[in-house]
Motif scaffolding. Structure first.
Motif, PDB file in Angstrom:
ATOM      1  N   SER A  20      -2.734   9.052   5.693  1.00  0.00           N
ATOM      2  CA  SER A  20      -1.399   7.972   5.611  1.00  0.00           C
ATOM      3  C   SER A  20      -0.012   8.871   5.300  1.00  0.00           C
ATOM      4  CB  SER A  20      -1.617   7.071   4.543  1.00  0.00           C
ATOM      5  OG  SER A  20      -1.702   7.860   3.232  1.00  0.00           O
TER       6      SER A  20
ATOM      7  N   ASN B  49       0.819  -1.210  -0.016  1.00  0.00           N
ATOM      8  CA  ASN B  49       0.070   0.019  -0.209  1.00  0.00           C
ATOM      9  C   ASN B  49       0.847   1.267  -0.038  1.00  0.00           C
ATOM     10  OD1 ASN B  49       0.705   0.900   2.841  1.00  0.00           O
ATOM     11  ND2 ASN B  49      -0.406  -1.122   3.457  1.00  0.00           N
ATOM     12  N   GLY B  50       0.323   2.350  -0.030  1.00  0.00           N
ATOM     13  CA  GLY B  50       1.132   3.624  -0.169  1.00  0.00           C
ATOM     14  C   GLY B  50       1.465   4.009   1.129  1.00  0.00           C
ATOM     15  N   THR B  51       1.101   3.446   2.128  1.00  0.00           N
ATOM     16  CA  THR B  51       1.648   3.886   3.324  1.00  0.00           C
ATOM     17  C   THR B  51       2.986   3.449   3.676  1.00  0.00           C
ATOM     18  OG1 THR B  51      -0.563   4.336   4.238  1.00  0.00           O
ATOM     19  CG2 THR B  51       1.087   4.178   5.924  1.00  0.00           C
TER      20      THR B  51
ATOM     21  N   ALA C 241       4.792   2.327   1.180  1.00  0.00           N
ATOM     22  CA  ALA C 241       5.865   2.918   0.267  1.00  0.00           C
ATOM     23  C   ALA C 241       6.439   4.363   0.909  1.00  0.00           C
ATOM     24  CB  ALA C 241       5.351   3.186  -0.865  1.00  0.00           C
ATOM     25  N   LEU C 242       5.660   5.102   1.547  1.00  0.00           N
ATOM     26  CA  LEU C 242       6.029   6.415   2.076  1.00  0.00           C
ATOM     27  C   LEU C 242       7.030   5.944   3.126  1.00  0.00           C
ATOM     28  CD1 LEU C 242       2.664   8.460   1.964  1.00  0.00           C
ATOM     29  CD2 LEU C 242       4.490   8.901   0.473  1.00  0.00           C
TER      30      LEU C 242
ATOM     31  N   PHE D  70       3.664  14.355  -2.816  1.00  0.00           N
ATOM     32  CA  PHE D  70       4.345  13.002  -2.403  1.00  0.00           C
ATOM     33  C   PHE D  70       5.707  12.645  -2.795  1.00  0.00           C
ATOM     34  CE2 PHE D  70       0.985  11.454  -0.212  1.00  0.00           C
ATOM     35  CZ  PHE D  70      -0.379  11.614  -0.715  1.00  0.00           C
TER      36      PHE D  70
END
Length: 139
Positions: A90, A61-63, A65-66, A134
């Motif tokens: 997130s 998920n994007g979280t 990845a961040l 982002f």
């Protein structure tokens, strides 16, 4: 009579991609391999080549990845990371998850993008990074 615009209608995009999406779904389900495996390895290779980078890591998920991006840049407890005040939760959560503190910069009125002057006011001696759309920029 007023026309309404659907909030989230991806039916036209889905119809264009349906055959390839169905094929990919069926391939994954038939192998019952949902985490890592051949599909993820192929995605990482192809997307890395597309980006022209040596390494590419798929995330759930994007979280995640961040968080990985923050960890890769050395962000840690005691650091501050500037994030847009109108961001999705997130982004701030990923900053907190690595032990750092999010600092919220205002958006430009009517633009919905981060205000560079607000970012400037948020910078302190413990600021280590700022997120713009982002993308992470480390000091």
């Amino acid at each position: 009579m007023m026309n309404t615009i659907p909030h989230f209608d991806i039916s036209r995009q889905h119809q264009k991609l349906r055959a390839s999406l169905d094929e990919a779904y069926n391939r994954v389900v038939s192998k019952t391999w949902f985490v890592l495996g051949e599909e993820v390895k192929a995605f990482e290779k192809e997307f890395g080549e597309y980006l022209g980078v040596k390494h590419c890591i798929g995330c759930g998920n994007g979280t995640d990845a961040l968080e990985l991006a923050l960890k890769a840049t050395g962000i840690k407890a005691g650091d501050e990371v500037i994030v847009p005040a109108n961001t999705w939760v997130s982004l701030a959560e990923s900053v907190i998850n690595v032990g750092a503190s999010p600092v919220f910069a205002d958006a430009l009125p009517g633009e919905y993008t981060i205000d560079p002057a607000s970012v400037q006011r948020c910078i302190s001696k413990t600021t280590k990074a700022a997120f713009f759309r982002f993308l992470c920029f480390q000091s």
